[in-house]
Design an enzyme around this catalytic site. Structure first.
Site, PDB file in Angstrom:
ATOM      1  N   GLY A  11     128.283  57.161  90.903  1.00  0.00           N
ATOM      2  CA  GLY A  11     127.195  57.013  91.628  1.00  0.00           C
ATOM      3  C   GLY A  11     126.454  55.794  92.282  1.00  0.00           C
ATOM      4  O   GLY A  11     126.046  55.620  93.360  1.00  0.00           O
ATOM      5  N   CYS A  12     127.401  54.657  92.864  1.00  0.00           N
ATOM      6  CA  CYS A  12     126.956  53.298  93.209  1.00  0.00           C
ATOM      7  C   CYS A  12     127.460  53.725  94.980  1.00  0.00           C
ATOM      8  O   CYS A  12     128.177  53.604  95.005  1.00  0.00           O
ATOM      9  CB  CYS A  12     127.968  52.399  93.055  1.00  0.00           C
ATOM     10  SG  CYS A  12     127.320  50.891  93.833  1.00  0.00           S
ATOM     11  N   GLY A  13     126.596  53.078  95.429  1.00  0.00           N
ATOM     12  CA  GLY A  13     126.567  53.584  96.960  1.00  0.00           C
ATOM     13  C   GLY A  13     127.187  52.595  97.579  1.00  0.00           C
ATOM     14  O   GLY A  13     127.929  52.620  98.059  1.00  0.00           O
TER      15      GLY A  13
END
Length: 144
Positions: A11-13
């Site tokens: 989920g880390c951009g």
């Protein structure tokens, strides 16, 4: 092109951009969840040991940003214990290719490590940290 083992925070951009850059440069990836991986002291030190303790930590982690954790004040043993207990504090990504390891995504270092001109062209861009933090929003909660 070397195949890259890529440990990320789901989920880390920032990690999403880094994976896209690696794939656009022709690398294949095996992606693993950094937060859920069964790290041991030895397996984590295989990545971290060449670096100063302060560079082991994710500067965007809330406990670092608040000043609760100050990596520069930690001895290696205490720092390692903290990272094993709270993988969210580990600087990411952790990457491995052709038996060599790298911590973080500094374009010049990644380009030299993978011998990639395409990645060298990223130099000067913000390539680490959570994209959400750049807008003032909190990072997505870690998936478990």
């Amino acid at each position: 092109m070397p195949h890259v083992l890529f440990y990320e925070k789901p989920g880390c951009g920032g990690n999403a951009r880094q994976k896209a850059w690696l794939e656009a440069a022709g690398h294949t990836l095996e992606v693993r969840n950094l937060l859920a991986w069964p790290w041991s002291a030895d397996s984590l030190l295989a990545f971290l040991a060449p670096l100063p303790v302060a560079e082991w930590f994710n500067r965007a982690a809330p406990r670092l940003k608040s000043g609760e954790v100050v990596p520069e004040q930690l001895e290696p043993e205490a720092a390692l214990a903290l990272l094993l207990a709270e993988p969210l504090l580990i600087r990411r990504p952790l990457m491995e290719a052709a038996g060599r390891r790298l911590v973080g995504f500094e374009p010049a270092a990644v380009a030299a490590w993978l011998d990639s001109q395409a990645l060298a062209e990223l130099d000067g861009r913000r390539t680490e940290g959570c994209a959400a933090n750049q807008t003032g929003r909190p990072c997505p909660a870690p998936e478990t």
